[in-house]
Design an enzyme around this catalytic site. Sequence first.
Site, PDB file in Angstrom:
ATOM      1  N   HIS A  18       0.104 -27.929  -0.301  1.00 24.39           N
ATOM      2  CA  HIS A  18       0.113 -26.481  -0.574  1.00 24.39           C
ATOM      3  C   HIS A  18      -0.608 -25.665   0.506  1.00 24.39           C
ATOM      4  CE1 HIS A  18       2.013 -26.883  -4.405  1.00 24.39           C
ATOM      5  NE2 HIS A  18       1.003 -27.528  -4.969  1.00 24.39           N
ATOM      6  N   ASP A  27       6.443 -34.464  -5.273  1.00 30.32           N
ATOM      7  CA  ASP A  27       5.483 -33.827  -6.171  1.00 30.32           C
ATOM      8  C   ASP A  27       6.222 -32.829  -7.066  1.00 30.32           C
ATOM      9  OD1 ASP A  27       2.181 -33.271  -6.092  1.00 30.32           O
ATOM     10  OD2 ASP A  27       3.359 -31.593  -6.848  1.00 30.32           O
ATOM     11  N   ASP A  32       2.800 -36.003 -10.459  1.00 33.98           N
ATOM     12  CA  ASP A  32       2.668 -35.080 -11.583  1.00 33.98           C
ATOM     13  C   ASP A  32       4.002 -34.704 -12.220  1.00 33.98           C
ATOM     14  OD1 ASP A  32       3.131 -33.872  -9.146  1.00 33.98           O
ATOM     15  OD2 ASP A  32       1.524 -32.404  -9.315  1.00 33.98           O
TER      16      ASP A  32
END
Length: 307
Positions: A125, A162, A246
């Site tokens: 990110h 992800d 996740d």
Amino acid sequence: MKGQRVLVFNSDAFAGHATPPGHPERLDRLAAVERGLVGLAVERRDCPPGDEADVLRCHPGAYLARVKAAVPREGWVQLDGDTFLSPGSYQAAMRAVGGICAAVDAVLRGEAMTAFVAGRPPGHHAERETAMGFCLFGTVAIGAKRALDHHGLSRVAIVDFDVHHGNGTQDLLWDEGRCLFVSSHQMPLYPGTGRPEERGAHGQVLNVPLRAGSGGKAMREVYEGAVFPALERWKPELLLISAGFDAHADDPLAGLEWQAEDYRWLTDRLCDFAGGRVVSSLEGGYDLDALAASVAAHVGAMEERGR
């Protein structure tokens, strides 16, 4: 090259990156990763300190200086809504950079076919001048630039599975025509980027959003239909993975409903590309038992390919 073990890079410095109580990206995640590695044929290596020159391939010097200057003497400094610095955070982030670069070096030197960097903080990110989403430096993007600029490769690919879009990696490599960036992610979800029409300056970005609750079946279909053909056309000389776990059904931050076996299937298929030269780096994954099971599946698939 058969019979080679997966190289696993880690560092005691990662324990120095402290986050406030209740924060999802916590030290306990590393213990869960270790549980996932039990019984696997891996070769342990320490992450060396990262070189600032590698960071500067992706981030401007002013940003690097700003992060260093913000590190507190004690407690925490909050850089955005969910990204924190503690006294050991800069050293941890630089070891993550050093780990990805050492892993790329080792695989490209032929010391192993596959490597996994079990580091923190995560990186996908972090944009050029913005720390966000628990991330300080764009670790996988830095690894890609290491392969391209230091080793002279002409075609690298990154696959980010992800559950959150890798907005930072996309930002850092938007103008990099030598790197294909692929991200599968839940949408809508943080950080709100990752639409299919986001294609990169050279058409080398492929975003494949997935609906909440769509599960492993939808993931397999989109990889078979879009991602694997794109990788086949690209013919990468090295494949890097932003390995966030996740998307697992038990993860508290999202809802794609994958299972550990989905990560095993996906990892095995990704090892079909780049001649099997794969470097993976830990991103998300916040349910500890799901993280352990997913790491076991992911690294286990790489280990099986080396037998």
